[in-house]
Design a protein around this motif. Structure first.
Motif, mmCIF file in Angstrom:
data_model
loop_
_atom_site.group_PDB
_atom_site.id
_atom_site.type_symbol
_atom_site.label_atom_id
_atom_site.label_comp_id
_atom_site.label_asym_id
_atom_site.label_seq_id
_atom_site.Cartn_x
_atom_site.Cartn_y
_atom_site.Cartn_z
ATOM 1 N N ARG A 1 0.569 -1.187 0.119
ATOM 2 C CA ARG A 1 -0.023 -0.111 0.146
ATOM 3 C C ARG A 1 0.871 1.341 0.109
ATOM 4 O O ARG A 1 0.762 2.200 -0.652
ATOM 5 C CB ARG A 1 -0.933 -0.022 1.136
ATOM 6 N N THR B 1 2.223 1.741 -3.264
ATOM 7 C CA THR B 1 1.225 2.262 -4.341
ATOM 8 C C THR B 1 1.072 3.693 -4.119
ATOM 9 O O THR B 1 1.069 4.352 -5.176
ATOM 10 C CB THR B 1 0.037 1.338 -4.136
ATOM 11 N N GLU B 2 0.917 3.827 -2.863
ATOM 12 C CA GLU B 2 0.748 5.516 -2.840
ATOM 13 C C GLU B 2 1.965 6.635 -3.175
ATOM 14 O O GLU B 2 1.743 7.485 -3.491
ATOM 15 C CB GLU B 2 0.534 5.827 -0.996
ATOM 16 N N GLU C 1 1.779 6.987 -6.628
ATOM 17 C CA GLU C 1 0.850 8.081 -7.065
ATOM 18 C C GLU C 1 1.265 9.420 -6.692
ATOM 19 O O GLU C 1 0.705 10.341 -7.101
ATOM 20 C CB GLU C 1 -0.583 7.602 -6.309
#
Length: 735
Positions: free
Chosen positions: A113, A116-117, A120
């Motif tokens: 997670r 992924t962040e 982004e």
């Protein structure tokens, strides 16, 4: 303006002295104030105390209710500030995962997670992609890793209020005498302690000594470090020094330079003012003039005396020739023959009988050399000489040394062929193979019998001794350095019951200057000390519990927690530890402490709830891995804490639970399998000596004065009773 500053200084000192009394004795000094109607304020004060796990005794509540409302409010403000700090509630304990212990994610899922962040995030994306191409990614480079993602208030809003439970801690604050009487009693107890004090208590003694310099003084100073701290305060206030050896002056110089008064670590001496130099040189001169042979003690700390001489400039003060002699010996310009050198010469010549004869003039040194003498003796006749000498001089040896040798002899039989654990005064520990020859069992038994008789002779004989059974397994505090400062802390080797379904560890730290990352972990071991699993930032969730998440920077303070369901634990031992991953050492951080809480399964509340805290201790040791205590499951399923207070050297950086499993398990085995002398040992000797020993029963409080020994002072005891609790357990050690 000066009057306002004076009043502020006086108020601050009053608060500091009250705080010392509260922390050391759990007593509330009686305020000096006129009568009034403070009953409402007193009840509110009591309620506020209960919210953080404390309570006023019935007598304290009654007496405060009869004082003015303003006095009670002022007392409440000062007291609450102290007890909150004692329990660790003076800081804000946030968590990385806002719902902890609920909704803690799987470790790999959480890391993905964060990746992924980061992908982004426009700024972080190029660096993350570059790392992914290498197949290795540094979690610390991910924007969402290691930093709080919500405020403290947002975290509080996510948790229900704590449900009260019968098992919540409630520490009673008893009413004391006047502040001056309480401070004097505390000073005399610390300064006259028969066992060495820890660093925190030595610092407190310094404050008390300065305040009490013109008041009553202990008849003796059994511990030299205490004398050094008191002398530093006396020098500051212009009072006469209390010196009787040249080493006393060296210790005083170390205290004045902020160094180690135990002389275990080298001190970098500061530049000293001319009045201080004159006082030290005059003191040295008078000691040597009265007993010239004492100059030989210089050789034990020759290098330290040489460096001190460079600061004192003895050549500038011809009026003190004996002081100059001290430094001439240190520089090798004058010969002196040490006692230890004479002993070594005799042992080097295999003259055990001659060495014993010489050592009888220094009984304490004979006791410390006992094991070597028994191993060096070539015949039973020589061993009989050693044992007979110990029996003869035992009454002249300090109680602490007699008890230490007695404990050592108890464990000596089982040590052959096993591991030995070495622990220095700072709590640094290491393990080595035991290569010593065995001590003959008959000699060991004879010595144990003699030492038991000597200790029993010195113990008091109260008409009635009332004992709380829970304190019987608490180890005797043969050194104050065998425990950290804090609340609910017991000496190293003590065993105490753990009653609760949920066990929660916590660590808090606040960095002083550099980015600092401490990692709270828990290692779970089976009965053979093999690893079962662990909880840490690399293993956030296991069958046993959850980790609150990794915090990697603490400019405003940071906390980490581990929640364990004791009924689900796979294994026999739980070993919490605090690893320094990077940044400041424990002693360099602005603040750092560890503790644990116990809760019932149905209790909710915030991650940190003061009244569920059972123990909170300071982390100020020299290593980079802290081992405060361990937990052991008994065959009946119950759990007990074994107090360690240890520090491993660790690596300069990147310490992790995965990297120290073997060293922790080896050290734990050595500590668990070694038996300490306990309160139960002393009470057993007292019972054998004819003392009426009974177990404490809250339903049947004795009417008259008794001697009470327990984990806390109960309500209702006769005011003339002698009370021994962990706060003054050192008073049990006979002189």
């Amino acid at each position: 303006m000066r009057r306002v500053e004076h009043l502020c200084d006086h108020s601050g000192m009053v608060h500091r002295l009250e705080s010392l009394v509260l922390r050391h004795a759990l007593r509330l000094p009686l305020p000096a104030a006129p009568a009034g109607e403070g009953d409402t304020a007193a009840r509110q004060f009591d309620a506020a105390l209960m919210s953080v796990g404390f309570k006023l005794s019935a007598d304290a509540l009654k007496r405060l209710s009869g004082l003015s409302e303003g006095t009670v409010v002022d007392t409440a403000v000062r007291t609450l500030a102290t007890v909150r700090e004692m329990v660790g509630d003076h800081v804000r304990h946030n968590v990385y995962f806002i719902d902890f212990p609920a909704n803690v994610p799987d470790t790999f899922e959480f890391w993905m997670r964060c990746v992924t962040e980061a992908l982004e995030d426009r700024k972080a994306r190029p660096g993350v992609i570059a790392q992914l191409r290498t197949g290795v990614i540094n979690l610390l480079t991910l924007p969402s890793y290691g930093n709080y993602r919500h405020t403290y208030d947002e975290m509080l809003a996510a948790h229900d209020e704590l449900t009260a439970a019968v098992g919540d801690r409630l520490t009673v604050l008893h009413l004391g005498g006047s502040l001056e009487d309480e401070v004097t009693a505390l000073y005399l107890a610390l300064a006259g302690s028969t066992t060495p004090l820890g660093d925190e208590h030595l610092a407190d003694l310094g404050v008390l000594a300065e305040h009490c310099v013109d008041g009553p003084q202990p008849e003796t100073f059994p511990v030299r470090e205490n004398r050094a701290v008191v002398n530093a305060a006396r020098l500051k206030t212009g009072s006469g020094l209390l010196l009787d050896t040249v080493t006393d002056a060296l210790r005083l110089a170390c205290a004045l330079s902020g160094g180690d008064v135990s002389l275990q670590e080298p001190t970098r001496f500061r530049a000293l003012s001319r009045p201080v130099r004159r006082a030290l040189l005059a003191g040295l001169d008078s000691v040597v003039a009265a007993a010239p042979a004492k100059v030989a003690d210089v050789l034990t700390h020759r290098e330290a005396f040489k460096r001190l001489g460079e600061r004192l400039h003895p050549h500038e003060y011809p009026q003190w020739p004996h002081a100059a002699e001290v430094f001439a010996v240190a520089r090798g310009e004058k010969r002196a023959y040490t006692f230890d050198g004479r002993v070594e010469a005799l042992l080097g010549a295999d003259d055990v009988t001659g060495a014993v004869e010489l050592l009888t003039s220094a009984p304490g040194r004979l006791f410390r050399a006992l094991d070597r003498l028994l191993r060096t003796a070539a015949t039973q006749e020589e061993r009989d000489v050693v044992v007979a000498a110990v029996e003869r001089v035992a009454p002249e040896v300090s109680g602490r040394v007699v008890l230490s040798v007695r404990e050592y002899l108890h464990n000596r039989a089982a040590e052959a062929g096993r591991k030995r654990v070495f622990i220095n005064r700072a709590g640094r520990a290491h393990v080595a193979d035991d290569t010593r020859a065995a001590v003959p069992e008959a000699d060991r038994r004879r010595l144990i019998t003699a030492l038991d008789a000597e200790i029993g002779r010195r113990l008091p004989s109260p008409e009635r001794l009332v004992v709380d059974p829970d304190i019987l397994a608490v180890a005797l505090p043969l050194s104050g350095r065998a425990a950290s400062a804090g609340l609910g802390v017991l000496p190293r080797g003590s065993v105490s019951p753990v009653d609760g379904e949920l066990l929660r560890f916590f660590v808090y730290w606040k960095q002083a200057q550099r980015v600092t990352d401490y990692d709270l972990s828990a290692l779970l071991l089976d009965a053979a000390y093999e690893t079962v699993t662990w909880l840490s930032y690399t293993s956030l969730r296991e069958v046993e519990g959850e980790h609150s998440g990794d915090i990697t920077n603490a400019p405003d303070g940071a906390s980490e927690f581990i929640d364990l369901r004791l009924g689900a634990v796979r294994g026999t031992y739980i070993v919490p530890q605090v690893n320094i991953y990077s940044g400041e050492k424990f002693e360099e951080a602005e603040e750092s402490f560890f503790g644990f809480m116990l809760r019932a399964a149905e209790q909710k509340g915030r991650p940190f709830e003061a009244r569920t805290v059972r123990m909170k201790s300071e982390l100020r040791g020299p290593g980079r891995v802290a081992l405060p205590l361990a937990f052991r499951r008994a065959q009946d399923g119950s759990w007990h804490a074994k107090w360690l207070h240890l520090y491993l050297k660790g690596h300069p950086a990147y310490n992790r639970v995965e990297g120290n499993q073997v060293s922790v398990a080896t050290l734990l085995r050595g500590i668990v399998e070694r038996e300490q002398l306990t309160v139960g040992y002393l009470t057993g000797l007292m019972a054998n000596g004819g003392t009426d020993v009974v177990s404490w029963d809250a339903a049947s409080v004795p009417d008259g004065p008794v001697t009470y020994i327990g984990l806390e002072r109960p309500e209702g005891l006769h005011p003339d009773s002698v009370v021994i609790t962990p706060e003054n357990l050192r008073d049990l050690i006979p002189e």
